[in-house]
Design an enzyme around this catalytic site. Structure first.
Site, PDB file in Angstrom:
ATOM      1  N   GLU A 196       0.769  -1.110  -0.136  1.00  0.00           N
ATOM      2  CA  GLU A 196      -0.250  -0.066  -0.423  1.00  0.00           C
ATOM      3  C   GLU A 196       0.303   1.665  -0.289  1.00  0.00           C
ATOM      4  OE1 GLU A 196      -0.074  -2.243   2.752  1.00  0.00           O
ATOM      5  OE2 GLU A 196      -2.499  -3.115   2.868  1.00  0.00           O
ATOM      6  N   ASP A 199      25.407  17.295 -27.250  1.00  0.00           N
ATOM      7  CA  ASP A 199      25.918  18.085 -28.289  1.00  0.00           C
ATOM      8  C   ASP A 199      27.930  17.731 -27.906  1.00  0.00           C
ATOM      9  OD1 ASP A 199      26.281  19.885 -26.615  1.00  0.00           O
ATOM     10  OD2 ASP A 199      25.056  21.000 -27.933  1.00  0.00           O
ATOM     11  N   ASP A 230      20.313  21.899 -25.584  1.00  0.00           N
ATOM     12  CA  ASP A 230      19.180  23.233 -25.335  1.00  0.00           C
ATOM     13  C   ASP A 230      19.184  23.678 -26.161  1.00  0.00           C
ATOM     14  OD1 ASP A 230      21.882  23.934 -26.808  1.00  0.00           O
ATOM     15  OD2 ASP A 230      23.115  24.875 -26.087  1.00  0.00           O
ATOM     16  N   ASP A 287      17.113  20.335 -31.114  1.00  0.00           N
ATOM     17  CA  ASP A 287      17.476  19.458 -29.926  1.00  0.00           C
ATOM     18  C   ASP A 287      15.818  18.960 -29.346  1.00  0.00           C
ATOM     19  OD1 ASP A 287      20.289  19.555 -29.904  1.00  0.00           O
ATOM     20  OD2 ASP A 287      20.403  20.867 -28.482  1.00  0.00           O
ATOM     21  N   ASN A 336       2.994 -13.531   4.109  1.00  0.00           N
ATOM     22  CA  ASN A 336       2.102 -13.353   4.930  1.00  0.00           C
ATOM     23  C   ASN A 336       0.597 -14.082   3.983  1.00  0.00           C
ATOM     24  OD1 ASN A 336       3.938 -12.385   7.147  1.00  0.00           O
ATOM     25  ND2 ASN A 336       2.750 -10.494   6.846  1.00  0.00           N
ATOM     26  N   ASN A 375      -0.648  -4.215   8.791  1.00  0.00           N
ATOM     27  CA  ASN A 375      -0.158  -3.749   7.711  1.00  0.00           C
ATOM     28  C   ASN A 375       0.346  -1.848   7.888  1.00  0.00           C
ATOM     29  OD1 ASN A 375      -0.686  -5.888   6.402  1.00  0.00           O
ATOM     30  ND2 ASN A 375      -2.677  -5.494   5.734  1.00  0.00           N
ATOM     31  N   ASP A 381       3.360  -0.283   7.327  1.00  0.00           N
ATOM     32  CA  ASP A 381       3.438   0.244   6.095  1.00  0.00           C
ATOM     33  C   ASP A 381       4.458   1.639   7.007  1.00  0.00           C
ATOM     34  OD1 ASP A 381       2.697  -0.714   4.720  1.00  0.00           O
ATOM     35  OD2 ASP A 381       0.325  -0.229   4.592  1.00  0.00           O
TER      36      ASP A 381
END
Length: 929
Positions: A347, A390, A664, A668, A732, A757, A761
């Site tokens: 979770e 480049d 840049d 590009d 589990n 849990n 968690d």
């Protein structure tokens, strides 16, 4: 080489008539950008745009501003915070959690539903706020293309034109704009006049050197350009020279200055062709895809997610069928089945991932001034094993330096450098050029380092122009009042063609066609080796006075002195950064529009073996599969167009590489979109920064090294969380299914599963603050679904064995399972064992850390200690009755300690074996060609 042209005096016929306002006669907005309009002769072009050298009337400018709008780039629509929040739900795991919450609510498991929804909300808030802050930081870097523009306008038809500054957004098609050194080109312009004009247009084309720009009288539909000047060399040999540049509406067209470029030297007057969204520069914004390509992070997380999702969807039906078949239970076990599915689900995955990435991005922004605009891009940086960049600004400084100065025999000659520097200095002084170009500055710097005295008595200078391709200065000859000395510098072909003699070791010899060919070959070899070559010559002429002291007709019958070769200066940090990148398993590939020899030389100077350089022509002749094979073994791609760069990046990705691209400019954009992670420096064009995932403080490979380390640290922590959480959850779930089939009661109540849990968690959030071992920083750290699932399967089964062993000691500790007290004791004992084993797993299975690297960091120690304390104390606390727990006999704890010791020993042994196999597998992969 690049020099500033001088357009020379205009013929009388050039003067434009009064404006015929073609724009006011129903012409559609943006029509001036069409190639056929850019190809028109100057007079016809001015009639179409309804303008002339005297500029627009103020009333005309106001009308056009109302019709065509302000001269601003199309803004990228910012995403609202609520929309960011909803977009966060697209994550597959977040979607599954949301569905599980709905299912829990449907079976009246309100506590489970509320907790899951809280986790979903926290994850979405963290991700949305992190990306919002990154976008705000990136927005602070945006600057206007230009703040003001110098225009020539008239108050009315009878008024003299006035030159004044106006806000750049007030420019309209037909405006006459004046440019000077350092100015940003505020719109797409067609030149009317130019003096020594060169512009930087790397943002549009990727060219590292300034490009000469000059007016063209009749560009022609085929792209041929004739300089609009009546000044020609004495014999007319070069007077009809044509300059090929493809489409005359392209940036390479000499008579166009496009928005996004800047003036390097010289001055010019031009007429605005297009403004706002109709400029070539703005097309990059329109071409930016709103749908982002799937990155390495997306592929990894989706692969893991869907594997688990399939298992989760199968779990509740299996539980229901097993309970119904073996125990005769019905839908009353549905909440437990949902709890089992939730128990398998990590979770906290969205929360841990988002927290880890957001923390890494925040540390980068504060410590290294690197802005991560898209949080998953931080993982992609850590997973990156190929970086495409480049040459200019990363490997080189975009600043030329003198590499050699030789005579016609190839021998070192300081005199050649001396006279080249004299030419640069006095051309700048006497021709009143606003500033030296980069090549002149390099010559003057080199002469200064040698201590050369350049203080000659100069008389006149004739600056460079694109027809002659020469610059000439006239010096008084000491001791010879009636004689002047000419020093000529320029393109090798142009200089050698004007020479009749050459000077070697102080002796002059005649220069025949064979000798000229030999000199041209020498210059060509140096150009192929990556040098920009300037030839230097001299001559003596009878002294003349006044403005006519030197003309183009004097630049013949010269004596060839030698050539000066210049190269781009290597970036100070490039060599060290390449070494660091190589040590971290990142291969650097250079994609540049420069000459192959120039690119290869730049790589050699910083220790990057260029190998065989591949050009864009070769790329055009390959299909995607052949290009993917070639890209594996090629380091340097030269003469690349934007499309070539994007194809190479896609080919590398198709070969299984996680690829980054550092760019840049507007040119590009295709490659930035094609890469797994697009990287742009802070001073890049606005459109490139918008397209990039990561913005650097400077265009420096060192900054990328810092970002890669941060990315690998975040990826390592996410991988650690996934391995530990999933293996524990799988163990589990297996134990729950086993106990559910063997016991006459539920092995753990849904509320107890939820509390367990939540505790686990909460403890796992500490992984966001972990410090992965140094070994993890030395190699790309992509989340590999197969490797993680192998780990989860092996250690999950080991965890389930420990749980089953716990069932055995519970059977010894508790007599019979027929009473409610025995059920509570069983559930209490398993709850305690679960939290203790999960704390043990967190300590022992952290990614690759050994005892020699020190103790676990503070957050891990604190959370595992808290987890163990909760597991032991909750069944003994006043909360126990409310949760269905009860106190256990001391005998159970003694047996549990033995199980935990055995489990810990098995974990260490399995971990050692797993790491050995992983190292062997990585070594085998690295040894493959």
């Amino acid at each position: 080489m690049t020099w500033a042209p001088d357009s020379g005096p205009r013929p009388t016929a050039w003067a434009a008539p009064e404006p015929v306002d073609g724009l006011e006669q129903g012409a559609p907005p943006g029509h001036l950008t069409a190639p056929d309009t850019a190809d028109l002769p100057t007079l016809e072009f001015l009639r179409v745009v309804g303008s002339g050298p005297r500029g627009l009337l103020e009333s005309q400018a106001d009308d056009r501003l109302a019709r065509y709008g302000e001269n601003v780039l199309p803004a990228l629509r910012s995403v609202s915070w609520p929309r960011r929040f909803l977009r966060s739900l697209r994550d597959p795991f977040t979607t599954v959690l949301f569905c599980l919450a709905l299912v829990s609510a449907a079976v009246a498991a309100w506590n489970t539903a509320c907790v899951i929804m809280a986790l979903v909300t926290v994850s979405c808030v963290l991700r949305s706020s992190g990306e919002y802050r990154a976008d705000q930081s990136a927005s602070a870097l945006r600057e206007l293309v230009a703040a003001t523009a110098t225009v020539r306008r008239r108050a009315d038809a009878n008024s003299a034109p006035e030159t004044r500054e106006i806000p750049v957004d007030q420019l309209v098609p037909g405006d006459v704009v004046l440019l000077g050194p350092g100015d940003l080109v505020p719109a797409d312009l067609r030149l009317l006049r130019a003096t020594g004009l060169t512009v930087h247009q790397a943002a549009l084309t990727g060219e590292s050197a300034p490009v000469a720009k000059y007016p063209v009288e009749s560009p022609g539909p085929n792209g041929d350009a004739s300089p609009a000047s009546d000044e020609e060399p004495g014999d007319g040999a070069s007077g009809d020279r044509r300059h090929r540049h493809g489409s005359s509406s392209a940036p390479e067209a000499p008579h166009l200055c496009l928005q996004g470029s800047s003036v390097a030297s010289g001055s010019a007057t031009g007429v605005v062709m297009a403004t706002g969204e109709h400029t070539r520069f703005a097309r990059g914004f329109r071409g930016m895809s709103t749908r982002r390509r799937e990155s390495a992070f997306d592929r990894s997380v989706h692969g893991i997610s869907w594997s688990l999702i399939r298992f989760m969807l199968l779990t509740p039906p299996l539980v229901l069928m097993a309970d119904a078949g073996l125990r005769g239970r019905g839908l009353e076990t549905l909440p437990f089945a949902v709890a089992v599915a939730v128990g398998l689900t990590p979770e906290m995955l969205p929360v841990v991932v988002t927290t880890t990435l957001a923390r890494g991005a925040s540390l980068l922004a504060r410590g290294s001034d690197v802005i991560v605009k898209r949080l998953p891009a931080l993982h992609d940086l850590g997973a990156m094993d190929v970086l495409c960049t480049d040459k200019t600004g990363t490997l080189t400084q975009d600043r030329p330096v003198v590499a050699c100065h030789v005579d016609g025999e190839g021998h070192d000659s300081p005199d050649v450098l001396h006279w080249a520097a004299v030419n640069s200095l006095w051309t700048l002084q006497l021709a009143e050029l606003p500033s030296p170009d980069a090549l002149d500055e390099a010559l003057l710097d080199a002469a200064e380092e040698r201590g050369d005295d350049l203080d000659h008595d100069a008389v006149a200078a004739l600056p460079f122009d694109p027809v002659r391709r020469l610059a000439t200065v006239v010096l008084r000859t000491p001791g010879s009042p009636g004689t002047h000395a000419l020093v000529v510098k320029g393109a090798a072909e142009a200089v050698i063609a004007r020479c009749v003699r050459q000077r070697v070791d102080g002796r002059d010899t005649d220069l025949d066609d064979e000798a000229r060919a030999r000199l041209l070959s020498m210059c060509a070899q140096r150009a192929e080796g990556g040098l920009r070559v300037l030839a230097v010559a001299a001559a003596e002429r009878p002294a003349k006075s006044g403005a006519s002291s030197v003309t183009a007709s004097d630049e013949y019958g010269l004596t060839f002195l030698g050539v000066v070769g210049l190269r781009d200066a290597a970036a100070d940090t490039a060599a060290d950064a390449l070494t660091a990148l190589s040590g971290r398993g990142v291969t650097v590939k250079v994609l540049t529009g420069d000459h192959p020899g120039t690119a290869a030389r730049a790589c050699d100077e910083i220790g990057l073996d260029p190998g065989r350089v591949v050009t864009g022509d070769t790329i055009d002749g390959l299909d995607d599969d052949a290009l993917a094979e070639l890209a594996e073994t090629t380091t340097v791609f030269a003469r690349c167009t934007p499309a070539h760069k994007a194809r190479v990046v896609r080919a590398l990705r198709a070969g299984g590489h996680v690829t980054g691209f550092l760019g840049d400019g507007v040119n590009d954009l295709p490659a930035l979109h094609a890469a797994d992670v697009g990287i742009s420096p802070r001073d890049a064009t606005a459109v490139a920064r918008e397209a990039a995932d990561v913005v650097l403080a400077a265009k420096d490979l060192t900054a990328i090294c810092h970002a890669i380390v941060a990315g690998r640290r975040s990826s390592g922590n996410i991988a650690t969380y996934l391995r530990i959480a999933l293996s524990s959850n799988l163990g589990n779930v297996i134990a729950m299914l086993t106990a559910g089939l063997l016991l006459p009661f539920l092995p753990m109540l849904p509320m107890q599963v939820l509390v367990q849990n939540l505790c686990f968690d909460g403890a796992q959030l500490a992984f966001a603050y972990d410090r992965p071992p140094a070994a993890d920083m030395a190699r790309p750290s992509a989340l590999e679904p197969r490797a993680i699932l192998r780990f989860v399967t092996g250690f999950g089964i080991l965890n389930a064995i420990a749980d089953v062993a716990t069932f055995g000691i519970l059977a010894l500790s508790i007599r019979g399972f027929g009473t409610s007290a025995s059920q509570e004791a069983f559930q209490s004992g398993w709850f305690t064992e679960n939290l203790l084993t999960q704390a043990l797993v967190m300590l022992l299975l952290r990614t690759g850390r050994t005892a020699a690297e020190g103790r676990a960091p503070g957050p891990i120690r604190l959370t595992t200690s808290a987890l163990a304390a909760i597991g032991i104390l909750v069944p003994l606390s006043p909360l126990a009755p409310a949760l269905g727990f009860t106190a256990l006999p001391l005998f159970y704890y003694a047996l549990l300690a033995a199980v935990l010791m055995s489990y810990g020993t098995a974990l260490v042994m399995a971990k050692t074996r797993y790491e050995a196999r992983t190292a062997a597998r990585q070594g085998l992969a690295a040894s493959k060609p």
